[in-house]
Write a protein that holds these residues in place. Structure first.
Motif, PDB file in Angstrom:
ATOM      1  N   LEU A  56       0.981  -1.094   0.086  1.00  0.00           N
ATOM      2  CA  LEU A  56      -0.113  -0.006   0.077  1.00  0.00           C
ATOM      3  C   LEU A  56       0.821   1.388   0.030  1.00  0.00           C
ATOM      4  N   TYR A  57       2.185   1.111   0.057  1.00  0.00           N
ATOM      5  CA  TYR A  57       3.086   2.066   0.143  1.00  0.00           C
ATOM      6  C   TYR A  57       3.689   2.568  -1.253  1.00  0.00           C
ATOM      7  N   CYS A  58       3.868   1.574  -2.074  1.00  0.00           N
ATOM      8  CA  CYS A  58       5.121   1.546  -2.937  1.00  0.00           C
ATOM      9  C   CYS A  58       4.475   1.725  -4.273  1.00  0.00           C
ATOM     10  N   GLY A  59       5.317   2.734  -4.793  1.00  0.00           N
ATOM     11  CA  GLY A  59       4.953   3.444  -6.249  1.00  0.00           C
ATOM     12  C   GLY A  59       5.038   2.358  -7.375  1.00  0.00           C
TER      13      GLY A  59
ATOM     14  N   LEU B 266      21.153  -6.490  -6.885  1.00  0.00           N
ATOM     15  CA  LEU B 266      20.182  -6.605  -7.785  1.00  0.00           C
ATOM     16  C   LEU B 266      18.937  -6.473  -7.207  1.00  0.00           C
ATOM     17  N   GLN B 267      18.083  -5.686  -7.803  1.00  0.00           N
ATOM     18  CA  GLN B 267      16.629  -5.531  -7.063  1.00  0.00           C
ATOM     19  C   GLN B 267      15.680  -5.443  -8.119  1.00  0.00           C
ATOM     20  N   SER B 268      14.461  -5.790  -7.577  1.00  0.00           N
ATOM     21  CA  SER B 268      13.239  -5.889  -8.651  1.00  0.00           C
ATOM     22  C   SER B 268      11.944  -5.840  -8.074  1.00  0.00           C
TER      23      SER B 268
ATOM     24  N   LEU C  33      15.509  -8.645   2.492  1.00  0.00           N
ATOM     25  CA  LEU C  33      14.170  -8.734   2.429  1.00  0.00           C
ATOM     26  C   LEU C  33      13.531  -8.081   3.881  1.00  0.00           C
ATOM     27  N   ARG C  34      13.245  -6.805   3.624  1.00  0.00           N
ATOM     28  CA  ARG C  34      12.703  -5.866   4.639  1.00  0.00           C
ATOM     29  C   ARG C  34      11.458  -6.657   5.284  1.00  0.00           C
ATOM     30  N   ILE C  35      11.291  -6.783   6.585  1.00  0.00           N
ATOM     31  CA  ILE C  35      10.007  -7.335   7.012  1.00  0.00           C
ATOM     32  C   ILE C  35       8.879  -6.101   6.947  1.00  0.00           C
ATOM     33  N   GLU C  36       9.500  -4.882   6.701  1.00  0.00           N
ATOM     34  CA  GLU C  36       8.580  -3.733   6.518  1.00  0.00           C
ATOM     35  C   GLU C  36       8.074  -3.297   7.995  1.00  0.00           C
ATOM     36  N   ALA C  37       7.317  -4.122   8.668  1.00  0.00           N
ATOM     37  CA  ALA C  37       6.912  -3.782  10.105  1.00  0.00           C
ATOM     38  C   ALA C  37       6.683  -5.314  10.611  1.00  0.00           C
TER      39      ALA C  37
ATOM     40  N   VAL D 139      13.028  -2.036   7.924  1.00  0.00           N
ATOM     41  CA  VAL D 139      11.611  -1.191   8.126  1.00  0.00           C
ATOM     42  C   VAL D 139      11.507   0.106   7.547  1.00  0.00           C
ATOM     43  N   MET D 140      10.434   0.482   7.381  1.00  0.00           N
ATOM     44  CA  MET D 140      10.241   1.897   6.993  1.00  0.00           C
ATOM     45  C   MET D 140      10.009   2.646   8.324  1.00  0.00           C
ATOM     46  N   VAL D 141      10.205   4.211   8.334  1.00  0.00           N
ATOM     47  CA  VAL D 141      10.175   4.718   9.759  1.00  0.00           C
ATOM     48  C   VAL D 141       9.253   5.890   9.490  1.00  0.00           C
TER      49      VAL D 141
ATOM     50  N   GLY E 258      14.660   3.302   6.165  1.00  0.00           N
ATOM     51  CA  GLY E 258      14.717   4.644   5.936  1.00  0.00           C
ATOM     52  C   GLY E 258      13.290   5.305   6.205  1.00  0.00           C
ATOM     53  N   PRO E 259      13.254   6.635   5.953  1.00  0.00           N
ATOM     54  CA  PRO E 259      12.021   7.430   6.019  1.00  0.00           C
ATOM     55  C   PRO E 259      11.193   6.988   5.254  1.00  0.00           C
ATOM     56  N   PHE E 260       9.817   6.737   5.624  1.00  0.00           N
ATOM     57  CA  PHE E 260       8.534   6.461   4.737  1.00  0.00           C
ATOM     58  C   PHE E 260       8.481   7.773   4.103  1.00  0.00           C
ATOM     59  N   ILE E 261       7.989   7.738   2.644  1.00  0.00           N
ATOM     60  CA  ILE E 261       7.838   8.755   2.016  1.00  0.00           C
ATOM     61  C   ILE E 261       6.541   8.558   0.968  1.00  0.00           C
ATOM     62  N   PRO E 262       5.385   9.299   1.437  1.00  0.00           N
ATOM     63  CA  PRO E 262       4.049   8.695   0.773  1.00  0.00           C
ATOM     64  C   PRO E 262       4.175   9.090  -0.731  1.00  0.00           C
TER      65      PRO E 262
ATOM     66  N   LEU F  15      10.429   4.538  -9.503  1.00  0.00           N
ATOM     67  CA  LEU F  15       9.846   5.266  -8.343  1.00  0.00           C
ATOM     68  C   LEU F  15       9.116   4.957  -7.305  1.00  0.00           C
ATOM     69  N   ILE F  16       9.788   3.829  -6.381  1.00  0.00           N
ATOM     70  CA  ILE F  16       8.961   3.503  -5.370  1.00  0.00           C
ATOM     71  C   ILE F  16       8.489   4.454  -4.559  1.00  0.00           C
ATOM     72  N   TYR F  17       9.179   5.662  -4.558  1.00  0.00           N
ATOM     73  CA  TYR F  17       8.520   6.796  -3.760  1.00  0.00           C
ATOM     74  C   TYR F  17       9.063   8.097  -4.534  1.00  0.00           C
ATOM     75  N   PRO F  18       8.308   9.165  -4.393  1.00  0.00           N
ATOM     76  CA  PRO F  18       8.374  10.352  -5.242  1.00  0.00           C
ATOM     77  C   PRO F  18       9.660  11.045  -5.134  1.00  0.00           C
TER      78      PRO F  18
HETATM   79  N1  5AD Z   1       8.881   5.115   1.212  1.00  0.00           N
HETATM   80  C1  5AD Z   1       9.794   4.581   1.694  1.00  0.00           C
HETATM   81  N2  5AD Z   1      10.389   3.628   1.326  1.00  0.00           N
HETATM   82  C2  5AD Z   1       9.677   2.903   0.357  1.00  0.00           C
HETATM   83  N3  5AD Z   1       9.817   1.512   0.158  1.00  0.00           N
HETATM   84  C3  5AD Z   1       8.971   1.193  -0.807  1.00  0.00           C
HETATM   85  N4  5AD Z   1       8.195   2.149  -0.778  1.00  0.00           N
HETATM   86  C4  5AD Z   1       8.651   3.110  -0.247  1.00  0.00           C
HETATM   87  C5  5AD Z   1       8.063   4.388   0.223  1.00  0.00           C
HETATM   88  N5  5AD Z   1       7.130   5.036  -0.297  1.00  0.00           N
HETATM   89  C6  5AD Z   1      11.022   0.859   0.827  1.00  0.00           C
HETATM   90  C7  5AD Z   1      10.497  -0.687   1.231  1.00  0.00           C
HETATM   91  C8  5AD Z   1      11.154  -1.735   0.188  1.00  0.00           C
HETATM   92  C9  5AD Z   1      12.318  -0.920  -0.120  1.00  0.00           C
HETATM   93  C10 5AD Z   1      12.925  -1.435  -1.577  1.00  0.00           C
HETATM   94  O1  5AD Z   1      11.876   0.463  -0.616  1.00  0.00           O
HETATM   95  O2  5AD Z   1      11.112  -0.979   2.495  1.00  0.00           O
HETATM   96  O3  5AD Z   1      11.727  -3.015   1.069  1.00  0.00           O
END
Ligand code: 5AD
Ligand code: FES
Length: 363
Positions: A65-68, A103-105, A159-163, A202-204, A232-236, A314-317
């Motif tokens: 739900l967070y990923c671009g 290598l990421q995908s 492999l991030r657990i993310e939360a 995780v994202m913070v 890393g910080p979460f970026i909407p 762009l997983i985030y902007p």
């Molecule tokens: N903001 C920050 N990090 C993100 N990731 C994915 N989407 C976002 C976002 N919107 C991170 C996830 C993923 C990694 C490749 O990028 O934690 O595991």
């Protein structure tokens, strides 16, 4: 309540200690950061390891739900690099002295994809007789697939657990068979069992995330005894469902500070692991990666994806360095790191010391 010094002098932190450290401000926060840097320098010196990042494909079967690049976002072009493009990137990493590639995908588990990765790992291994270390970051796979890639020559996996809190996990992922918390945990256990240097993270600053959750994330990393962590910080992202909560999360600056505290605290808890200064840090703050290095991180992943594809990953902007050329990144990094008293260790895999000690390998 214990004072900051009383907490810092402990060898094992309780969850309460962790929450207090996460809440530290002003002089306390400064001392936390200084102690983390000191511990890193004592254990790992002032070296920074590089992984040339190859964003292989943005085709993804999942819908986090967070990923671009989630499958449900139609607003950009999907791509997959050709074999030649991947090998070119890997050769460039080698020529630049990076020592390792990552290598990421987007996530796919069909056989055409997993076979292709096996092939690519073997081809990358052929460059200069296996001189490049290989990290994979390709999501959840079966044990057989992880094993096949390991045998082909990959030795690190992210492999991030993310939360680590299951409830929070389902607030940031759809609650369905494709996004199953237990599967993710099992995958991390499988990677550890197979002998990968395993990284998670995780994202913070996520919506609904509390200090309790973040303290539990730190305890999770220690309990799993992982070799690497990325935070890393979460970026909407405007094309994702979590965008709607953008006004209910901490400010960008607060998310950055909280990320730095997470990195600093974890460095105290796990002095010998590898910790990446994630690109998301630099996106939120132009000095974000340096700040992460200065409080305990020791790995940077410069992007080697050909420029024409980067803007589709762009997983985030506003992702940092999307327009930089690799050799520009190189000079830029050397200068930026020297400015904070650090240096790049070229032409080495830069394996996690924690892992090397655990597996009895000395170097
Ligand atoms: N903001 C920050 N990090 C993100 N990731 C994915 N989407 C976002 C976002 N919107 C991170 C996830 C993923 C990694 C490749 O990028 O934690 O595991
Ligand atoms: Fe691709 Fe989550 S959206 S793995």
């Amino acid at each position: 309540m214990l004072s900051l010094d009383e907490i810092l002098n402990k060898t094992i932190f309780t969850k309460e200690d962790l929450k207090n450290l996460l809440a530290s401000e002003g002089d306390d926060k400064k001392r936390l950061f200084e102690r983390a840097l000191q511990v890193k320098l004592e254990h790992l010196d002032n070296y920074v390891h590089l992984r040339g990042l190859i964003e292989y494909s943005n085709i993804c079967t999942k819908s986090c739900l967070y990923c671009g690049v989630r499958s449900k976002n139609p607003n950009f072009t999907r791509y997959q690099l050709s074999d030649e493009e991947v090998i070119e990137c890997a050769k460039l990493a080698h020529d630049l002295g990076y020592g390792s590639v990552a290598l990421q995908s987007g996530e796919r588990s069909d056989k055409a994809f997993t076979d292709k990765i096996t092939h690519l790992v073997k081809e990358i291994k052929k460059i200069d007789n296996g001189s490049l270390g290989i990290t994979l970051s390709l999501g959840e796979q079966t044990e057989d697939v992880y094993k096949e890639w390991f045998e082909a020559g990959a030795h690190r996996y992210l492999l991030r657990i993310e939360a680590s809190n299951e409830e929070l996990y389902y607030k940031i992922h759809p609650h369905d068979a494709k996004h199953d918390f237990k599967t993710r945990l099992n995958c991390i256990d499988t990677l550890l069992k197979l002998g990968y240097q395993t990284g998670t993270g995780v994202m913070v600053g996520l919506p609904f995330q509390t200090y309790d959750d973040l303290a539990d994330d730190l305890l999770f990393f220690r309990q799993k005894d992982v070799a690497m962590v990325g935070m890393g910080p979460f970026i909407p992202h405007p094309d994702t469902p979590l965008w709607q909560y953008r006004d209910q999360i901490p400010s960008a600056e607060e998310r950055m500070e909280l990320t730095l505290k997470m990195i600093a605290i974890l460095r105290l808890m796990m002095p010998e692991i590898n910790m990446v200064a994630a690109t998301a840090n630099q996106t939120v703050d132009p000095m974000g990666r340096e700040k992460a290095i200065a409080v305990g991180a020791n790995v940077i992943m410069p992007n080697l994806t050909p420029n024409e594809f980067r803007e589709n990953y762009l997983i985030y902007p506003d992702k940092a360095c999307v327009k930089d050329k690799p050799d520009q990144c190189q000079t830029c990094l050397d200068v930026r790191l020297a400015a904070i008293g650090h240096r790049v260790l070229y032409n080495e895999w830069g394996d996690s010391l924690a892992f090397r000690k655990k597996s009895g390998v000395r170097s």
